[in-house]
Design an enzyme around this catalytic site. Structure first.
Site, PDB file in Angstrom:
ATOM      1  N   ASN A  83      -1.813   2.370   5.960  1.00 49.47           N
ATOM      2  CA  ASN A  83      -0.988   1.202   5.616  1.00 49.47           C
ATOM      3  C   ASN A  83      -0.819   0.382   6.882  1.00 49.47           C
ATOM      4  OD1 ASN A  83      -0.616   2.229   3.106  1.00 49.47           O
ATOM      5  ND2 ASN A  83       1.578   2.623   3.332  1.00 49.47           N
ATOM      6  N   GLY A  84      -0.828  -0.945   6.752  1.00 50.39           N
ATOM      7  CA  GLY A  84      -0.629  -1.786   7.936  1.00 50.39           C
ATOM      8  C   GLY A  84      -1.895  -2.549   8.266  1.00 50.39           C
TER       9      GLY A  84
ATOM     10  N   HIS B  21      15.523 -37.623  -3.571  1.00 50.65           N
ATOM     11  CA  HIS B  21      14.714 -37.947  -2.396  1.00 50.65           C
ATOM     12  C   HIS B  21      13.249 -37.563  -2.586  1.00 50.65           C
ATOM     13  CE1 HIS B  21      18.289 -39.061  -0.197  1.00 50.65           C
ATOM     14  NE2 HIS B  21      18.862 -37.910  -0.531  1.00 50.65           N
TER      15      HIS B  21
ATOM     16  N   GLU C 235       7.237 -15.850  -9.910  1.00 53.78           N
ATOM     17  CA  GLU C 235       6.522 -14.636  -9.501  1.00 53.78           C
ATOM     18  C   GLU C 235       6.099 -13.761 -10.674  1.00 53.78           C
ATOM     19  OE1 GLU C 235       8.475 -11.803  -6.879  1.00 53.78           O
ATOM     20  OE2 GLU C 235      10.416 -12.320  -7.703  1.00 53.78           O
TER      21      GLU C 235
ATOM     22  N   CYS D 242       0.850  -1.180   0.000  1.00 55.59           N
ATOM     23  CA  CYS D 242       0.000   0.000   0.000  1.00 55.59           C
ATOM     24  C   CYS D 242       0.892   1.238   0.000  1.00 55.59           C
ATOM     25  CB  CYS D 242      -0.933   0.081   1.193  1.00 55.59           C
ATOM     26  SG  CYS D 242      -2.041  -1.305   1.350  1.00 55.59           S
TER      27      CYS D 242
ATOM     28  N   TRP E 243      -2.985  -2.677  -1.470  1.00 59.96           N
ATOM     29  CA  TRP E 243      -2.759  -4.119  -1.625  1.00 59.96           C
ATOM     30  C   TRP E 243      -3.646  -4.763  -0.567  1.00 59.96           C
ATOM     31  CZ3 TRP E 243      -0.964  -8.174   1.423  1.00 59.96           C
ATOM     32  CH2 TRP E 243      -0.591  -9.341   0.739  1.00 59.96           C
TER      33      TRP E 243
ATOM     34  N   LYS F 117      12.144 -16.146  -9.405  1.00 59.38           N
ATOM     35  CA  LYS F 117      11.974 -15.130 -10.451  1.00 59.38           C
ATOM     36  C   LYS F 117      10.949 -15.612 -11.461  1.00 59.38           C
ATOM     37  CE  LYS F 117      13.130 -12.438  -8.943  1.00 59.38           C
ATOM     38  NZ  LYS F 117      13.703 -12.257  -7.647  1.00 59.38           N
TER      39      LYS F 117
ATOM     40  N   GLU G  24      16.512 -18.853  -6.101  1.00 59.06           N
ATOM     41  CA  GLU G  24      16.211 -17.496  -6.569  1.00 59.06           C
ATOM     42  C   GLU G  24      15.773 -17.502  -8.041  1.00 59.06           C
ATOM     43  OE1 GLU G  24      15.474 -14.740  -5.555  1.00 59.06           O
ATOM     44  OE2 GLU G  24      16.026 -13.242  -7.043  1.00 59.06           O
TER      45      GLU G  24
ATOM     46  N   ARG H 211       3.899  -0.555  -4.864  1.00 56.39           N
ATOM     47  CA  ARG H 211       3.716  -1.071  -3.512  1.00 56.39           C
ATOM     48  C   ARG H 211       2.390  -1.820  -3.363  1.00 56.39           C
ATOM     49  NH1 ARG H 211       6.963   1.858   0.209  1.00 56.39           N
ATOM     50  NH2 ARG H 211       5.593   1.143   1.835  1.00 56.39           N
TER      51      ARG H 211
ATOM     52  N   LYS I 279       5.502  -4.643  -3.771  1.00 52.34           N
ATOM     53  CA  LYS I 279       6.949  -4.512  -3.629  1.00 52.34           C
ATOM     54  C   LYS I 279       7.405  -4.583  -2.178  1.00 52.34           C
ATOM     55  CE  LYS I 279      11.085  -3.767  -5.229  1.00 52.34           C
ATOM     56  NZ  LYS I 279      11.744  -4.942  -5.831  1.00 52.34           N
TER      57      LYS I 279
HETATM   58  O1  M6R Z   1      12.303  -5.513   0.770  1.00 52.55           O
HETATM   59  P1  M6R Z   1      12.774  -6.886   1.129  1.00 52.55           P
HETATM   60  O2  M6R Z   1      14.093  -7.220   0.536  1.00 52.55           O
HETATM   61  O3  M6R Z   1      12.770  -7.108   2.624  1.00 52.55           O
HETATM   62  O4  M6R Z   1      11.690  -7.849   0.517  1.00 52.55           O
HETATM   63  C1  M6R Z   1      11.709  -9.221   0.729  1.00 52.55           C
HETATM   64  C2  M6R Z   1      10.785  -9.929  -0.219  1.00 52.55           C
HETATM   65  O5  M6R Z   1       9.469  -9.510  -0.037  1.00 52.55           O
HETATM   66  C3  M6R Z   1      11.179  -9.706  -1.689  1.00 52.55           C
HETATM   67  O6  M6R Z   1      12.502 -10.066  -1.916  1.00 52.55           O
HETATM   68  C4  M6R Z   1      10.257 -10.527  -2.611  1.00 52.55           C
HETATM   69  O7  M6R Z   1      10.455 -11.878  -2.411  1.00 52.55           O
HETATM   70  C5  M6R Z   1      10.494 -10.144  -4.080  1.00 52.55           C
HETATM   71  N1  M6R Z   1       9.255 -10.001  -4.764  1.00 52.55           N
HETATM   72  C6  M6R Z   1      11.283 -11.156  -4.809  1.00 52.55           C
HETATM   73  O8  M6R Z   1      11.507 -10.812  -6.129  1.00 52.55           O
END
Ligand code: M6R
Length: 642
Positions: free
Chosen positions: A134-135, A538, A522, A2, A108, A519, A515, A27, A637
C-alpha cells in the site's frame, strides 16, 4: 486505499485471506490477489539454520531466525484477478491449494491501470518472492532502470514491482536482511508484506506512512491494513509505527526498527462490538450507516457532558488542557467530508470561543507559509485516521511546534498516533465509501470541544446548558427524520433523472450545501455543485434553467431572509427548488417545488439535522440509477496517497 491481509499459522490460509479481503474491499476494489506457498508444490523444502534468539520478555515463545539454503525448488503460487474479491474467490475454486501462510491485497490503482498483471502480489524473477504494497514508491522509475540494467525482468506498470526485485537483488539467504536493505532504497510511503517460497512460515511486514496492524492469535499471526479485517480472527492488535518491521512465523513474532533493533510493543485489546461489520438487513452499508446516526451521535457525546456545570469534558484532551486554554488560533485541517465538517467547525468555534479560527484543506496546507507556534493548535479531522494529505499536514504542523489535536474514528491509526491529544468518534466502522455517520459525529465532537474551550472564555453557564440540552435531543430528532424516509425517497425519485444540481446554503448551512452536493456526486455520478447561496449571483446562476434544479438549505436562522431572496432569483429563472427547512411559514413553502421538513434546533446544531435528508436523497437517487453505492467507481474509503 488498497487493503492488505496476511496470515501465518496452522489453518488453511486461503479462506482467511479471502474473508479478510472482503472486509477490506471498501479500501480499493479494482483488482485483487494472493500469494501462498503450496505444500503440495514439488521441492526439497527449506532448511532452517538457527539465528539469534531474542531475549525480549514480549517474545516468549520464540524465535528462531530462519535462514535457508539458496533453492528449495519451491515457488509462490500467485492468484490474481482484475475486479472484485468475488472474482478472486471464484478463480481459486478447483485450485486445491494446501497452504498455511500467505499475503493478499485488494487494489486501488495508482501506477498502472486496473488489470490482472498490475494487481498485487507482485513477484521477482525467480518466482520465489512476493510482495503486497500500500502506498507509493516515488523513486520507482530510477530503481526500475537500475534493476533492468542488472537483468531483472519487469511485467507490470506498477511502482510496487521494484520491491520484490530489489529484495531478490539483496537476498543471500536472509530474508530479513534483504528486506531491510531494499527498504533503505525506497522513497515514498509504504506498508508492505513479503514472503519467500524458501522461507517457510515467515512473513515480513514493514510500515512507513501506510498503516499496518499486527493481529496476535494463539500460535497464529495476522497483519492487515486495518483492524476491521482482523476483527473476525482476533481482538489482540499491535499498531506498528513508521519505520518498524514485524517478522511473523508460526511460533511467534518480533518487531524491530529499521536499524535492526528489537522493540517492545504493547498489545491493544479491541472492543469486538466496535468492529462488528454487517449490513444488519439493510441493502447497503451506506443506508445502514445513515440509520445508525441516532446511535453514533449519542456515542459522540455519551459521558462527555457535565450537565450541572453547562460544560463538556473530553478525557482525550485532558493531558493538554493547560496548553489548550492558552492557544490563540485554531487551524482545522482535513479532506473531503471531513473538510466540510471542519468548514462548519470554523463557525462553531468562532461562535463559542474567542479563538481565531481557520479551516484548511489538508492537501494544500503544506504549500503555505504559515506561522505555526505554541499558540496555535492544529485540529486534524479524519474518519480513517490515515488520509495521507491530512497526515502530511499534521507532520508539517508538528515540525513547526503547533499543538496537534485530532478527531479520529479508527482507533490507533496514524493521525491518532501522531497528534498530542484527541477525541475518538466511537462511531463503529464506516464501510460505505460515502461518509455519513462520521460527518454528524464530527460536528457533535467539534461542538463539544468548542463548548469546553468557550466555557473557559465568554460562554455562560446558561448558554452552555442550552447547548447541552439541544445536543442531547439530537438523536431523537434524527429518528424523526429517518421515520420520514419513505417520503424523502418519493421526492428523490422525482429528481432522479436530472443531470445537474446546485446545492445552496448560507452561514452554518453553506458547509451543508457542499457536503450534500458531494454525497450526490460521489455515489450517483450526477454533477452537483455546492455553493454559498450569496455567491450564486456572481456566476453559477447562469447555469439555472428548468433542467437544473436547486437544493436550498433554508432553516430558520439569521440568514433566512437572504436565502429566500436567493431562492426567488432561482424561481425567476424557471429553476426548480427542493428546500430543506424547519420553517413551516409560507415564505419558504411558496417558492419551493418540494419541501423536506426537519425538526428545529439551535442554529449551530441545525446542520446536523439538515444533512440527514440530503444523505437519504443522494442514496435513493443513486439506488434508483442502479449505482454501486458502497463502492462508487474510482473511489476508495481511505485515501493513503497524496
Ligand atoms: O478518512 P478521512 O475522513 O480523512 O477521509 C477524507 C475523505 O477522503 C472522505 O471524507 C471522502 O471525501 C468521502 N468519500 C466522502 O464521502
Amino acid at each position: 486505499m488498497c487493503g492488505i491481509i496476511c496470515y501465518c499459522g496452522h489453518k488453511q490460509v486461503v479462506p482467511i485471506l479471502i474473508e479478510g479481503l472482503k472486509r477490506l474491499e471498501y479500501r480499493g476494489y479494482d483488482s485483487a490477489g494472493f500469494a501462498v506457498v503450496d505444500n503440495k508444490e514439488a521441492g526439497a523444502g527449506p532448511q532452517s539454520m538457527n539465528g539469534g534468539e531474542t531475549n525480549s520478555p514480549q517474545l516468549k515463545n520464540l524465535r528462531k531466525k530462519t535462514r535457508i539454503s539458496p533453492d528449495s525448488g519451491k515457488k509462490n503460487k500467485i492468484v490474481k484477478t482484475q475486479g472484485r474479491v468475488g472474482r478472486l474467490e471464484k478463480k481459486k475454486i478447483g485450485l486445491e491449494i494446501d497452504a498455511t501462510f500467505g499475503i493478499a491485497h485488494t487494489r486501488w490503482a495508482t501506477h498502472g491501470k486496473p488489470s490482472e498483471i498490475n494487481a498485487h502480489p507482485q513477484g521477482d524473477c525467480s518466482g520465489k518472492i512476493a510482495v503486497v504494497h500500500n502506498g507509493i514508491i516515488e523513486n520507482y522509475q530510477e530503481l526500475k532502470k537500475e534493476l533492468q540494467e542488472k537483468g531483472h525482468k519487469f511485467k507490470s506498470d506498477t511502482d510496487t514491482e521494484v520491491i520484490p526485485h530489489l529484495i531478490e537483488e539483496y537476498f543471500d539467504g536472509d530474508l530479513e536482511v534483504a528486506v531491510l536493505k531494499a527498504v533503505e532504497r525506497l522513497h515514498g510511503t509504504f506498508g508492505i508484506a513479503v514472503i519467500h517460497a524458501d522461507v517457510e512460515h515467515q512473513i515480513i511486514i514493514v510500515k512507513r506512512g501506510s498503516p499496518i496492524i499486527i493481529g496476535v492469535g494463539k500460535d497464529e499471526y495476522y497483519a492487515a491494513s486495518d483492524s476491521n479485517a482482523l476483527a473476525p480472527f482476533t481482538n489482540r492488535m499491535i499498531y506498528l509505527s513508521d519505520d518498524e518491521m514485524a517478522v511473523l512465523n508460526t511460533s511467534g513474532y518480533y518487531i524491530k526498527n529499521l536499524r535492526n533493533e528489537l522493540l517492545e510493543k504493547q498489545i491493544e485489546i479491541l472492543d469486538a462490538d466496535e468492529y462488528r461489520v454487517d449490513k444488519k438487513g439493510f441493502e447497503h452499508y451506506m443506508l445502514k450507516e445513515i440509520f445508525e446516526q441516532p446511535e453514533s451521535v449519542k456515542n459522540a457525546f455519551r459521558g462527555r457532558l457535565i450537565e450541572n456545570e453547562g460544560v463538556s469534558k473530553l478525557g482525550g484532551l485532558e493531558p493538554v488542557i493547560d496548553r489548550l486554554k492558552n492557544i490563540k488560533k485554531l487551524i482545522i485541517v482535513s479532506c473531503g467530508t471531513s473538510y466540510y465538517a471542519g468548514l462548519l467547525g470554523r463557525y462553531i468555534f468562532e461562535n463559542l470561543t474567542e479563538l481565531d479560527v481557520e479551516t484548511a484543506l489538508a492537501s494544500e496546507f503544506r504549500y503555505r507559509r504559515l506561522k505555526l507556534d505554541e499558540n496555535v493548535a492544529v485540529l486534524a479531522i479524519s474518519q480513517s485516521g490515515e488520509t495521507a494529505d491530512t497526515l502530511a499536514a499534521v507532520k508539517e504542523a508538528k515540525r513547526k511546534g503547533a499543538l496537534l489535536l485530532g478527531i479520529v474514528n479508527s482507533v490507533g491509526t496514524g493521525i491518532a498516533q501522531i497528534t498530542d491529544a484527541g477525541v475518538y468518534n466511537h462511531a463503529g466502522p464506516e464501510i460505505g465509501v460515502a461518509s455519513t455517520k462520521i460527518y454528524t459525529s464530527q460536528l457533535v465532537i467539534q461542538t463539544l470541544i468548542a463548548l469546553m474551550i468557550g466555557r473557559y472564555q465568554h460562554i455562560s453557564f446558561i448558554e452552555g446548558s442550552e447547548i447541552i440540552n439541544a445536543i442531547t435531543k439530537l438523536p431523537e430528532q434524527i429518528e424523526e427524520i429517518l421515520a420520514n424516509s419513505k417520503e424523502i425517497e418519493e421526492i428523490a425519485l422525482k429528481y432522479s433523472r436530472y443531470r445537474d444540481f446546485l446545492y445552496i446554503g448560507r452561514l452554518y448551512n453553506y458547509p451543508t450545501a457542499m457536503e450534500g452536493a458531494l454525497k450526490l456526486k460521489e455515489i450517483s455520478y450526477i454533477h452537483a455543485e455546492g455553493y454559498p447561496a450569496g455567491e450564486m449571483k456572481h456566476g453559477p446562476i447562469s447555469l439555472i434553467d428548468e433542467d437544473f434544479p436547486t437544493v436550498a438549505i433554508a432553516p430558520d436562522d439569521l440568514a433566512l431572509d437572504k436565502m429566500i431572496s436567493n431562492m426567488q432569483e432561482i424561481k425567476a429563472r424557471n429553476g426548480k427548488i427542493l428546500s430543506i427547512t424547519n420553517v413551516t411559514a409560507h415564505k419558504v413553502l411558496d417558492i419551493s417545488d418540494d419541501v423536506i421538513y426537519v425538526p428545529g434546533t439551535l442554529p449551530i446544531l441545525q446542520p446536523i439535522l439538515n444533512i440527514v435528508p440530503l444523505q437519504l436523497f443522494a442514496y435513493y437517487i443513486a439506488n434508483e440509477r442502479g449505482c454501486d453505492i458502497d463502492k462508487p467507481r474510482n473511489l476508495a474509503k481511505s485515501v493513503t496517497v497524496e
